[in-house]
Design a protein around this motif. Structure first.
Motif, PDB file in Angstrom:
ATOM      1  N   THR A  78       0.832  -1.200   0.000  1.00 37.65           N
ATOM      2  CA  THR A  78       0.000   0.000   0.000  1.00 37.65           C
ATOM      3  C   THR A  78       0.863   1.246   0.000  1.00 37.65           C
ATOM      4  OG1 THR A  78      -1.675  -1.162   1.297  1.00 37.65           O
ATOM      5  CG2 THR A  78      -1.816   1.216   1.249  1.00 37.65           C
ATOM      6  N   VAL A  79       0.411   2.244  -0.748  1.00 35.83           N
ATOM      7  CA  VAL A  79       1.066   3.545  -0.748  1.00 35.83           C
ATOM      8  C   VAL A  79       0.341   4.428   0.266  1.00 35.83           C
ATOM      9  CG1 VAL A  79       1.745   5.528  -2.142  1.00 35.83           C
ATOM     10  CG2 VAL A  79       1.691   3.247  -3.172  1.00 35.83           C
ATOM     11  N   LEU A  80       1.054   4.846   1.308  1.00 31.98           N
ATOM     12  CA  LEU A  80       0.459   5.669   2.361  1.00 31.98           C
ATOM     13  C   LEU A  80       0.224   7.094   1.865  1.00 31.98           C
ATOM     14  CD1 LEU A  80       2.781   4.513   5.294  1.00 31.98           C
ATOM     15  CD2 LEU A  80       0.476   3.722   4.807  1.00 31.98           C
ATOM     16  N   ARG A  81      -0.813   7.815   2.397  1.00 32.12           N
ATOM     17  CA  ARG A  81      -1.800   7.391   3.362  1.00 32.12           C
ATOM     18  C   ARG A  81      -3.122   7.044   2.700  1.00 32.12           C
ATOM     19  NH1 ARG A  81      -4.700  12.897   5.568  1.00 32.12           N
ATOM     20  NH2 ARG A  81      -4.412  14.035   3.612  1.00 32.12           N
ATOM     21  N   ALA A  82      -3.293   7.545   1.470  1.00 27.62           N
ATOM     22  CA  ALA A  82      -4.572   7.390   0.774  1.00 27.62           C
ATOM     23  C   ALA A  82      -4.912   5.932   0.521  1.00 27.62           C
ATOM     24  CB  ALA A  82      -4.548   8.171  -0.543  1.00 27.62           C
ATOM     25  N   ASP A  98       0.473 -11.440   3.314  1.00 30.20           N
ATOM     26  CA  ASP A  98       1.409 -10.563   4.006  1.00 30.20           C
ATOM     27  C   ASP A  98       1.205  -9.141   3.492  1.00 30.20           C
ATOM     28  OD1 ASP A  98       2.579 -12.545   5.545  1.00 30.20           O
ATOM     29  OD2 ASP A  98       4.085 -13.027   4.038  1.00 30.20           O
ATOM     30  N   ASN A  99       1.791  -8.183   4.206  1.00 27.57           N
ATOM     31  CA  ASN A  99       1.526  -6.782   3.876  1.00 27.57           C
ATOM     32  C   ASN A  99       2.809  -5.976   3.814  1.00 27.57           C
ATOM     33  OD1 ASN A  99      -1.683  -6.399   4.291  1.00 27.57           O
ATOM     34  ND2 ASN A  99      -0.893  -7.930   5.693  1.00 27.57           N
ATOM     35  N   ALA A 100       2.775  -4.936   2.982  1.00 28.70           N
ATOM     36  CA  ALA A 100       3.900  -4.012   2.855  1.00 28.70           C
ATOM     37  C   ALA A 100       3.345  -2.597   2.771  1.00 28.70           C
ATOM     38  CB  ALA A 100       4.731  -4.333   1.613  1.00 28.70           C
ATOM     39  N   PHE A 101       4.124  -1.638   3.280  1.00 30.95           N
ATOM     40  CA  PHE A 101       3.698  -0.242   3.299  1.00 30.95           C
ATOM     41  C   PHE A 101       4.838   0.643   2.813  1.00 30.95           C
ATOM     42  CE2 PHE A 101       1.370  -2.619   6.451  1.00 30.95           C
ATOM     43  CZ  PHE A 101       0.052  -2.249   6.206  1.00 30.95           C
ATOM     44  N   VAL A 102       4.499   1.529   1.896  1.00 31.48           N
ATOM     45  CA  VAL A 102       5.490   2.434   1.320  1.00 31.48           C
ATOM     46  C   VAL A 102       4.980   3.864   1.457  1.00 31.48           C
ATOM     47  CG1 VAL A 102       6.786   3.069  -0.755  1.00 31.48           C
ATOM     48  CG2 VAL A 102       6.181   0.675  -0.348  1.00 31.48           C
ATOM     49  N   SER A 103       5.839   4.745   1.932  1.00 33.82           N
ATOM     50  CA  SER A 103       5.514   6.166   1.979  1.00 33.82           C
ATOM     51  C   SER A 103       6.090   6.822   0.731  1.00 33.82           C
ATOM     52  CB  SER A 103       6.108   6.816   3.238  1.00 33.82           C
ATOM     53  OG  SER A 103       5.981   8.229   3.177  1.00 33.82           O
ATOM     54  N   ALA A 104       5.242   7.043  -0.247  1.00 38.28           N
ATOM     55  CA  ALA A 104       5.655   7.708  -1.487  1.00 38.28           C
ATOM     56  C   ALA A 104       4.637   8.800  -1.771  1.00 38.28           C
ATOM     57  CB  ALA A 104       5.726   6.711  -2.644  1.00 38.28           C
ATOM     58  N   TYR A 105       5.081  10.036  -1.802  1.00 34.22           N
ATOM     59  CA  TYR A 105       4.121  11.123  -1.977  1.00 34.22           C
ATOM     60  C   TYR A 105       4.647  12.178  -2.930  1.00 34.22           C
ATOM     61  CZ  TYR A 105       7.084  13.277   1.614  1.00 34.22           C
ATOM     62  OH  TYR A 105       8.146  13.754   2.329  1.00 34.22           O
ATOM     63  N   VAL A 136      -1.490  -1.531  -4.232  1.00 37.12           N
ATOM     64  CA  VAL A 136      -2.771  -0.821  -4.300  1.00 37.12           C
ATOM     65  C   VAL A 136      -2.576   0.655  -3.954  1.00 37.12           C
ATOM     66  CG1 VAL A 136      -3.962  -2.944  -3.701  1.00 37.12           C
ATOM     67  CG2 VAL A 136      -3.474  -1.327  -1.900  1.00 37.12           C
ATOM     68  N   ASP A 137      -3.095   1.506  -4.814  1.00 34.01           N
ATOM     69  CA  ASP A 137      -3.051   2.955  -4.616  1.00 34.01           C
ATOM     70  C   ASP A 137      -4.252   3.527  -5.351  1.00 34.01           C
ATOM     71  OD1 ASP A 137      -2.335   5.517  -3.983  1.00 34.01           O
ATOM     72  OD2 ASP A 137      -0.589   5.603  -5.296  1.00 34.01           O
ATOM     73  N   PRO A 138      -5.146   4.238  -4.670  1.00 33.89           N
ATOM     74  CA  PRO A 138      -6.393   4.667  -5.316  1.00 33.89           C
ATOM     75  C   PRO A 138      -6.204   5.495  -6.577  1.00 33.89           C
ATOM     76  CG  PRO A 138      -6.540   4.969  -2.941  1.00 33.89           C
ATOM     77  CD  PRO A 138      -5.119   4.610  -3.236  1.00 33.89           C
ATOM     78  N   MET A 139      -5.215   6.414  -6.579  1.00 28.94           N
ATOM     79  CA  MET A 139      -5.078   7.347  -7.688  1.00 28.94           C
ATOM     80  C   MET A 139      -3.792   7.074  -8.464  1.00 28.94           C
ATOM     81  SD  MET A 139      -7.820   8.942  -6.917  1.00 28.94           S
ATOM     82  CE  MET A 139      -7.882  10.363  -7.997  1.00 28.94           C
ATOM     83  N   LEU A 140      -3.924   6.765  -9.738  1.00 26.45           N
ATOM     84  CA  LEU A 140      -2.777   6.619 -10.620  1.00 26.45           C
ATOM     85  C   LEU A 140      -2.808   7.798 -11.588  1.00 26.45           C
ATOM     86  CD1 LEU A 140      -0.374   4.805 -11.422  1.00 26.45           C
ATOM     87  CD2 LEU A 140      -1.887   3.682 -13.044  1.00 26.45           C
TER      88      LEU A 140
END
Length: 218
Positions: A78-82, A98-105, A136-140
Motif C-alpha cells: 500500500t502507498v500511504l496514506r490514501a 502478508d503486507n507491505a507499506f510504502v511512503s511515497a508522496y 494498491v493505490d487509489p489514484m494513478l
C-alpha cells in the motif's frame, strides 16, 4: 502490461464509483472510506480469478470433498496514506496475505504547482521473492508514486507475478508504470479518466483521496 478497466462492464461498483465522485456524498468521510474499501473488495475478487489453484481435500462433519484453493503467496503493498482503506478492502478478501507499506508522496517542484516530483522515505515490507505482489493505490495520476513504490519493493526480491490496482487511472500514469514493472504485470482500474489538470490532479476524478478519507493536510 495487461490493462483491465472494470468500468467497461456493469456491476455494483458503479454505485460506489458514483458516490465517491459526487461532491454531495464526499461530505461524509465514513461513506467515502467505506466505498473505497468496497471497491478494493470487488477488485480483489476479480484479481482472485487470476491466481493459481489446486484441489485440496476438506473434511466436513459428514464426509470429505476436494475444493480448488488458491496457492499464491500474496503480498499486498500500500502507498500511504490514501491507500489505507483501499488496502483494507483487499485484506478483507485476501486475509492470509502478508503486507507491505510504502511512503511515497508527491512534491511540487515549482512555485506554480504544475510540476511534480515523488519522494519516498519509508518502507516496511517482507521479501517479495517468488511472491504474487499486489500494489494498491487509489489514484494513478502521473504514475510516479506507483513506479517509485515498485522500484523500492523490487529491492527485496523478484516477484512471481505483479498486479497494480487503482481506483482511477490516466493513460499518462499507465504509461509511466508500464515502463517500471515487468511486462507480465497486470494493471486493474475501476475507471480510466481522460487526463489531468495543470496541478496534476485527475479530471474528472474525485479530488484528493487522502484528504477526503482523513481530512486536509498542510
Amino acid at each position: 502490461m495487461e490493462i483491465i478497466n472494470l468500468s467497461n462492464g456493469n456491476s455494483v461498483m458503479n454505485r460506489y464509483m458514483a458516490e465517491i465522485r459526487d461532491t454531495k456524498y464526499q461530505k461524509n468521510r465514513l461513506l467515502f472510506r467505506n466505498n473505497i474499501e468496497r471497491i478494493g473488495q470487488v477488485m480483489a475478487y476479480e484479481i482472485s480469478k487470476k491466481l493459481e489453484y489446486r484441489a485440496q481435500m476438506v473434511t466436513t462433519p459428514l464426509g470429505t470433498l476436494d475444493i480448488n484453493l488458491p496457492q499464491d503467496d500474496l503480498i499486498i503493498a500500500t502507498v500511504l496514506r490514501a491507500g489505507l482503506p483501499f488496502h483494507q478492502g483487499f485484506l478483507n478478501v485476501f486475509d492470509h496475505a502478508d503486507n507491505a507499506f510504502v511512503s511515497a508522496y508527491r512534491m511540487y517542484t515549482n512555485r506554480e504547482h504544475t510540476q511534480v516530483g515523488i519522494h519516498t522515505e519509508y518502507m516496511a515490507a517482507p521479501s517479495i521473492e517468488g511472491k504474487t505482489l499486489i500494489i494498491v493505490d487509489p489514484m494513478l495520476a502521473t504514475g510516479g508514486s506507483m513506479a517509485a513504490s515498485y522500484e523500492a519493493l523490487a529491492k527485496t526480491g523478484t516477484p512471481k507475478a505483479v498486479h497494480i490496482a487503482c481506483v482511477i487511472a490516466t493513460d499518462e500514469g499507465i504509461g509511466v508504470v508500464s515502463k517500471a514493472v515487468p511486462k507480465t504485470a497486470t494493471l486493474w482500474a475501476a475507471a480510466i479518466d481522460p487526463g489531468m489538470n495543470e496541478h496534476k490532479y485527475i479530471i474528472p476524478g474525485f479530488g484528493d483521496c487522502g484528504d477526503l478519507c482523513y481530512g486536509e493536510k498542510l
